[in-house]
Every structure is written in C-alpha cells, then in structure tokens.
Write a protein that holds these residues in place. Sequence first.
Motif, mmCIF file in Angstrom:
data_model
loop_
_atom_site.group_PDB
_atom_site.id
_atom_site.type_symbol
_atom_site.label_atom_id
_atom_site.label_comp_id
_atom_site.label_asym_id
_atom_site.label_seq_id
_atom_site.Cartn_x
_atom_site.Cartn_y
_atom_site.Cartn_z
ATOM 1 N N ILE A 1 -10.071 17.836 -3.601
ATOM 2 C CA ILE A 1 -9.525 16.534 -4.013
ATOM 3 C C ILE A 1 -8.055 16.507 -3.611
ATOM 4 N N GLU A 2 -7.675 15.488 -2.867
ATOM 5 C CA GLU A 2 -6.279 15.377 -2.409
ATOM 6 C C GLU A 2 -5.455 14.702 -3.518
ATOM 7 N N VAL A 3 -4.570 15.476 -4.130
ATOM 8 C CA VAL A 3 -3.753 14.907 -5.221
ATOM 9 C C VAL A 3 -2.314 14.647 -4.781
ATOM 10 N N GLY A 4 -1.994 14.994 -3.538
ATOM 11 C CA GLY A 4 -0.651 14.702 -3.041
ATOM 12 C C GLY A 4 -0.641 14.852 -1.538
ATOM 13 N N HIS A 5 0.349 14.212 -0.921
ATOM 14 C CA HIS A 5 0.432 14.280 0.543
ATOM 15 C C HIS A 5 1.889 14.063 0.925
ATOM 16 N N ILE A 6 2.444 14.991 1.695
ATOM 17 C CA ILE A 6 3.855 14.865 2.099
ATOM 18 C C ILE A 6 3.961 14.813 3.619
ATOM 19 N N PHE A 7 4.976 14.104 4.083
ATOM 20 C CA PHE A 7 5.127 13.821 5.517
ATOM 21 C C PHE A 7 6.582 13.983 5.954
ATOM 22 N N TYR A 8 6.772 14.510 7.139
ATOM 23 C CA TYR A 8 8.059 14.372 7.824
ATOM 24 C C TYR A 8 7.769 13.539 9.065
ATOM 25 N N PRO B 1 0.829 -1.204 0.000
ATOM 26 C CA PRO B 1 0.000 0.000 0.000
ATOM 27 C C PRO B 1 0.871 1.265 0.000
ATOM 28 N N THR B 2 2.162 1.114 0.307
ATOM 29 C CA THR B 2 3.130 2.205 0.405
ATOM 30 C C THR B 2 4.484 1.525 0.683
ATOM 31 N N ASN B 3 5.599 2.281 0.608
ATOM 32 C CA ASN B 3 6.908 1.601 0.639
ATOM 33 C C ASN B 3 7.912 2.102 1.680
ATOM 34 N N GLU B 4 7.448 2.732 2.747
ATOM 35 C CA GLU B 4 8.402 3.238 3.747
ATOM 36 C C GLU B 4 9.356 2.149 4.227
ATOM 37 N N GLU B 5 8.807 0.995 4.578
ATOM 38 C CA GLU B 5 9.635 -0.090 5.128
ATOM 39 C C GLU B 5 10.670 -0.568 4.111
ATOM 40 N N PHE C 1 -1.826 -1.086 -3.746
ATOM 41 C CA PHE C 1 -3.152 -1.658 -3.483
ATOM 42 C C PHE C 1 -3.581 -1.320 -2.067
ATOM 43 N N ARG C 2 -4.757 -0.745 -1.964
ATOM 44 C CA ARG C 2 -5.378 -0.520 -0.647
ATOM 45 C C ARG C 2 -6.808 -1.010 -0.738
ATOM 46 N N ASP C 3 -7.147 -1.911 0.147
ATOM 47 C CA ASP C 3 -8.487 -2.486 0.086
ATOM 48 C C ASP C 3 -9.461 -1.509 0.731
ATOM 49 N N GLU C 4 -9.682 -0.410 0.023
ATOM 50 C CA GLU C 4 -10.530 0.673 0.512
ATOM 51 C C GLU C 4 -11.917 0.129 0.835
ATOM 52 N N ILE C 5 -12.482 0.623 1.928
ATOM 53 C CA ILE C 5 -13.803 0.137 2.325
ATOM 54 C C ILE C 5 -14.858 0.569 1.304
ATOM 55 N N VAL D 1 -11.308 6.285 -10.797
ATOM 56 C CA VAL D 1 -9.892 6.211 -10.403
ATOM 57 C C VAL D 1 -9.569 7.136 -9.224
ATOM 58 N N MET D 2 -10.531 7.927 -8.804
ATOM 59 C CA MET D 2 -10.282 8.854 -7.688
ATOM 60 C C MET D 2 -10.010 8.112 -6.387
ATOM 61 N N ARG D 3 -10.853 7.162 -6.097
ATOM 62 C CA ARG D 3 -10.589 6.307 -4.931
ATOM 63 C C ARG D 3 -10.668 4.875 -5.412
ATOM 64 N N GLY D 4 -9.549 4.421 -5.941
ATOM 65 C CA GLY D 4 -9.487 3.050 -6.436
ATOM 66 C C GLY D 4 -8.939 2.153 -5.351
ATOM 67 N N ARG D 5 -8.915 0.854 -5.638
ATOM 68 C CA ARG D 5 -8.200 -0.056 -4.734
ATOM 69 C C ARG D 5 -6.777 -0.248 -5.273
ATOM 70 N N ALA E 1 8.083 9.188 -2.924
ATOM 71 C CA ALA E 1 9.496 9.526 -2.720
ATOM 72 C C ALA E 1 9.809 9.431 -1.233
ATOM 73 N N TYR E 2 11.070 9.145 -0.933
ATOM 74 C CA TYR E 2 11.497 8.962 0.464
ATOM 75 C C TYR E 2 12.829 9.665 0.659
ATOM 76 N N SER E 3 12.874 10.581 1.639
ATOM 77 C CA SER E 3 14.119 11.325 1.844
ATOM 78 C C SER E 3 14.829 10.850 3.107
ATOM 79 N N VAL F 1 2.333 11.401 -4.633
ATOM 80 C CA VAL F 1 1.435 12.023 -5.622
ATOM 81 C C VAL F 1 0.493 10.931 -6.132
ATOM 82 N N GLY F 2 -0.780 11.233 -6.168
ATOM 83 C CA GLY F 2 -1.764 10.286 -6.699
ATOM 84 C C GLY F 2 -1.818 10.410 -8.211
ATOM 85 N N VAL F 3 -0.970 9.637 -8.890
ATOM 86 C CA VAL F 3 -0.826 9.801 -10.346
ATOM 87 C C VAL F 3 -2.123 9.437 -11.075
HETATM 88 C C1 P5A Z 1 3.516 9.274 0.964
HETATM 89 C C2 P5A Z 1 4.220 8.491 -0.096
HETATM 90 C C3 P5A Z 1 1.434 7.942 1.457
HETATM 91 O O1 P5A Z 1 1.097 6.814 1.174
HETATM 92 N N1 P5A Z 1 3.684 7.083 1.683
HETATM 93 C C4 P5A Z 1 4.439 7.126 0.469
HETATM 94 C C5 P5A Z 1 2.872 8.256 1.840
HETATM 95 N N2 P5A Z 1 0.571 8.990 1.460
HETATM 96 S S1 P5A Z 1 -0.983 8.898 1.105
HETATM 97 O O2 P5A Z 1 -1.535 10.186 1.410
HETATM 98 O O3 P5A Z 1 -1.596 7.810 1.748
HETATM 99 O O4 P5A Z 1 -1.090 8.656 -0.445
HETATM 100 C C6 P5A Z 1 -0.458 9.545 -1.340
HETATM 101 C C7 P5A Z 1 -1.415 9.979 -2.431
HETATM 102 O O5 P5A Z 1 -1.905 8.851 -3.140
HETATM 103 C C8 P5A Z 1 -3.216 9.102 -3.594
HETATM 104 N N3 P5A Z 1 -4.122 8.041 -3.124
HETATM 105 C C9 P5A Z 1 -5.026 7.411 -3.901
HETATM 106 N N4 P5A Z 1 -5.339 7.537 -5.200
HETATM 107 C C10 P5A Z 1 -6.309 6.763 -5.704
HETATM 108 N N5 P5A Z 1 -7.002 5.853 -4.979
HETATM 109 C C11 P5A Z 1 -6.725 5.679 -3.667
HETATM 110 N N6 P5A Z 1 -7.382 4.771 -2.957
HETATM 111 C C12 P5A Z 1 -5.687 6.482 -3.076
HETATM 112 N N7 P5A Z 1 -5.165 6.568 -1.817
HETATM 113 C C13 P5A Z 1 -4.211 7.521 -1.879
HETATM 114 C C14 P5A Z 1 -3.644 10.441 -3.039
HETATM 115 O O6 P5A Z 1 -3.466 11.435 -4.049
HETATM 116 C C15 P5A Z 1 -2.654 10.670 -1.913
HETATM 117 O O7 P5A Z 1 -2.410 12.043 -1.699
#
Ligand code: P5A
Length: 437
Positions: free
Chosen positions: A279-286, A108-112, A139-143, A149-153, A160-162, A316-318
């Motif tokens: 619409i959340e198109v990106g999310h950054i974390f420290y 679902p993400t690659n920090e580890e 892959f996220r098994d979204e409820i 494609v906005m909220r896909g699984r 990116a990881y710094s 970034v949610g490509v």
């Molecule tokens: C940041 C990169 C992370 O996963 N780990 C690696 C951190 N962040 S996040 O906010 O959970 O996801 C980053 C962006 O991915 C998009 N996104 C999705 N797009 C489509 N369907 C989904 N179910 C979905 N979940 C997350 C979002 O744009 C989010 O900002």
Amino acid sequence: MRFSEYFLPTLRDVPKEAEIVSHRYMLRAGLVQQTSAGIYAWLPMGYKVLRKIEQIVREEQDKSGAQEVLMPTIQSADLWKKSGRYDDYGQEMLRIQDRHEREMLFGPTNEEMITEIFATHVKSYRDLPKNLYHIQWKFRDEIRPRFGVMRGREFLMKDAYSFDLTKEDAKYAYQKMFLAYLRTYKRMGLKAIPMAADTGPIGGDLSHEFIILADTGESEVFAHKDWLEKDITGQGIQYSDREGLNAYYEELTSIYAATDDKHDPSAIDASNLVTARGIEVGHIFYFGTKYSEPMNARVQDSNGDMVTVHMGSYGVGVSRLIGAIIEASHDSEGIIWPEEVAPFKIGLINLKVDDAGCREACEKIYADCQEQGIEVLYDDRDERAGTKFKDMDLIGLPWQMTIGPKGLEKGVAEVKNRKTGEKSEVSIEAAMTKLAA
Ligand code: P5A
C-alpha cells in the motif's frame, strides 16, 4: 464520551460493496459513510482518528523544518496552462466553470499554485531554502475508486514543496523529507519501506514511494529480504547533520526495493528477493526546474545572477493511512488501533447498568479519566454483555476495562489488552494507575 450519546452507527452485517477488511471494518465500526463513489463523510469516531493521524504528520513536518500553509481546493486553470500540465493531466482532473465561464478545477495536487505563491514573494537566494506544506482535500476522478478511503476520489493529502538554490541543496531537502516520512509512519505503528518509484504525472527523475507490505495492497513490489528485519527510523540522526543524513539515506537506498515499474530482476539475486503486495502511503519527488522554469520562479544568487530554483514535492496519503493502519492491525473480531492514533485509549464497559454499584463505580472511573485527560468511551448502554464486548472488539480501542457486579464485590475490574487479548483482574485503583501511564 458516553456510548449512549455518541453518534457511532456500528453495523452488524458486512456491507456487500466492501472487498477488503479495512473497508469492511471502517463501515462496520461507523467511521465513515460513502456519499458518492469514492467520496466519504467522516463520522465522529473516524474523524477523530483522521485528526490524530493528521497531527502526527504535522508534528513530524514541523520538526523537519517545513512550514504549514493552507491553499484552497479550487484552482484556476490558468495556473495549469502556465506549467503546461492542464492538457496532460487528463480525465483525472475535475474541471469546473464559474458563473463568468472561467475555467477552474478542484486541485488534484498543488505544484503550480505553490510555485506561483513562492515566485510572487521570494527574489533572493538569502530567502532559501524553504519548504511549505499543507494538509488539504484533493480530488482525482479516479477511473476505479475502490477499497474505501484507500483509493478515493476526494481524499486528504499532506503535500509539501521544497525550494532550493542548487540541485545539491534540493537533494538535502529531499533527504530531510525522506527521514521525516520514516518517523511519521513509525509513530503510527507502521513500517513503510521506501522504494524506487516511477514519477508519473508529477515528473522528475528521482522518486520514492513509501510502501506498507499487505496482501491487499494495490501494487506488486519487490524488496531485499533485509528490509523485513531492518529498523528504519534513523534514530539519533539530526536534520541539521547533512552528512549523517546523507550517509543514512545512501545506506537505506542501497538496499534493493522497487515498485513494479522500476523493478529490474537483474539488479538483485533471486535468493534475496521478496515479492509482495504493498500500500503506497507516501510518495516523494525531486523534479528540478520542471515547474519553476515555466512559472518563472527565479532568485538572485550571490553574484547577482538570476537562477531558477530547484524543487521537490512530497505527499502523504493522510486519509488512506487509516485504511492502511487497519489493514496492518486487525483480527477476526475487528480493528486493533495502535495507541498513538486510537480514537479513545480505553473502552469502559458497564456490564449491568441497572445495578447502582456498577453505575457508581463506572461514573467515578469515567470522571477520573476525564480529569486525568485519558480518553475514554464509556459503554453505558442498556445492552447485553455479549453485544458490548463485540462492539468494543470491533471498534478496537487499545484497552477495555469491564465493571460487573461480581468483580465489584471483590473490588476488581477486568482489564483487557485488545492487541494481545491478555486479561487480568486488578483493583480499580491499580487499573487506573496502569492505564494512566
Ligand atoms: C506529492 C505531493 C503527489 O501528488 N504532489 C504533491 C505529489 N504525489 S502522489 O503520489 O500522486 O500522491 C501522494 C499520496 O497521496 C495518496 N493518494 C491517495 N489517497 C487516497 N485516494 C487516492 N485516490 C489517492 N491518490 C494518491 C497516496 O498515499 C500517495 O502516495
């Protein structure tokens, strides 16, 4: 590309399951096809747009100094047990067993994984800083997968990881990504406002979501009205200018903008507040040492002491961006692609395919475009003019060039700008010069 040969299954009827405009148009314009809940196949034109978006993201990451890698989609559960997230992540994680009954998962993400890769190789402060990214399916098994494609699984993310020696350096890495994100969205014709955000399962205490304001957005957001007019691309700022970048970051983050979880009504005068959907198109974390500590990502500092590295991650949610772009840019007839991500620049419409003159003129324009590297979709189908215009408006190419017998008598083509609707009759040569620019 010739329309008659293209795999472009446009639909006339509005699919019932599609609740929002971008989802409707993506299905009607033949960009994607759902294969299971929240999982999509990308058809040729949709995939072309996806690759263009991906390329813009890639170029802006590279400019900021990040380096591209590619990690697998399947991960070992052991990695996640090491960080302590395996049990926390819950039902959103798709867990798999291989033939040896080893526990695996679809990432679902690659920090580890990236922390493990980093820790294997980097041992000295001299090798810092590093920022590694990839563009890979998650892959996220979204409820409730919804809105296409906005909220896909299964969805495509740039993550990116710094890695840095100190918190201060990590903050600089964070600010570089912050600027890279503003520039990335701007290139796609979008304005994404950075908003203070909650960190959820990724963790840490500093985080911004990049939000596009749209009525169909999933979340409620709160921002100072100054954001609406403000240009936020950090023009002229160099990534190497640490102070300039910091000043810009401080300037922008001092203007109120917060997601639902972080909103504090006492922090902003109600007369300045805009409440909207986004619409959340990106999310950054420290998140400091949340992963580097349990996973032993340490380097030797200049005194020979072992130091745990500071990390951030940046997503970034490509694939979501395609939906977001359509939400931000469409009309009642269809999509209006911004030129930078359009699947083709020009739609060439032959009004009368059984007319030798029209055919000859179109073939020549088609060949000229290909020679000049202008991407063109040539509607050479034997269809009614009305159908051709409707399809062209629906798929939303920035320019339409129409060739018909009447115009040809005068040596002109009709050129239409899809966005403004403005039409003009110009000579074919003049049209080519204009569209080649
Ligand atoms: C940041 C990169 C992370 O996963 N780990 C690696 C951190 N962040 S996040 O906010 O959970 O996801 C980053 C962006 O991915 C998009 N996104 C999705 N797009 C489509 N369907 C989904 N179910 C979905 N979940 C997350 C979002 O744009 C989010 O900002």
